[in-house]
Motif scaffolding. Structure first.
Motif: not given
Length: 198
Positions: A123-125, A139-149, A154-157
């Motif tokens: 989230a941005a403040i 638009p997509m700001r949810v970072l996800r990891w799979a099992d074992g990952d 990274t997220l580009r601003v």
């Protein structure tokens, strides 16, 4: 006939993740058996995630020739990752660059466990910098990891460049809403500074 082989690092590091080896594989007349290449893996206790080693064939002799695939990638799977879901945190509490640079890339790390699929929202403040005026998030700001990952995400601003003299402006990013049993830990916020270049 024969062929030489060598082993080099992809994302793995020779001497700390594996031992470099090279040699020659030889077949006698009429021998069609597969020939193994042994790559010594160095055990450690670091949480590193998967790392790669590249095996390369070269200099065939005795009438042999290389096929379409003359190199192969070996993946070293980390066995030091604890079983829990782990914690999520920014890699740094401060990011900064010139307004005209195009933006910054922030990194979020998963440590202390790799069990199960997890995610976290960024989230941005607003501070002196305002979303949509001075910077823009994807638009997509949810970072996800799979099992074992446990590989970093990274997220580009994106910085929105203008010709107004404003001085340095700042805003904050915050990790929120972790899922899968993961928790967030410091730094859970990161300050982004836009350095005015007008």
């Amino acid at each position: 006939m024969s062929v030489d082989y060598s082993v080099s690092g992809g994302t793995a590091t020779a001497g700390s993740d594996f031992d470099t080896v090279s040699g020659t594989l030889t077949w006698a007349d009429g021998d069609g058996a597969n020939k193994p290449i042994q790559v010594p893996i160095i055990e450690d206790t670091l949480e590193e995630g998967p790392e790669t080693v590249v095996l390369t064939l070269r200099d065939p002799a005795g009438g042999a020739s290389l096929g379409a695939v003359s190199s192969s990638t070996l993946t070293i799977v980390d066995d030091d990752i604890p079983p829990g879901p782990g914690t999520l945190a920014f890699s740094s509490a401060l990011y900064r660059d010139r307004e005209g640079s195009g933006g910054v890339t922030v990194t979020v790390r998963r440590t202390g466990g790799g069990g199960g699929a997890v995610s976290v929202r960024v989230a941005a403040i607003n501070g002196g910098a305002t979303a949509g005026v001075d910077y823009r998030l994807p638009p997509m700001r949810v970072l996800r990891w799979a099992d074992g990952d446990i590989a970093p995400r990274t997220l580009r601003v994106i910085f929105i460049n203008d010709t107004i003299h404003e001085g340095t402006e700042r805003f904050r990013l915050m990790l929120t809403a972790p899922t899968g049993g993961a928790t967030v830990k410091a730094p859970i916020t990161a300050t982004v500074s836009l350095l005015d270049d007008d």
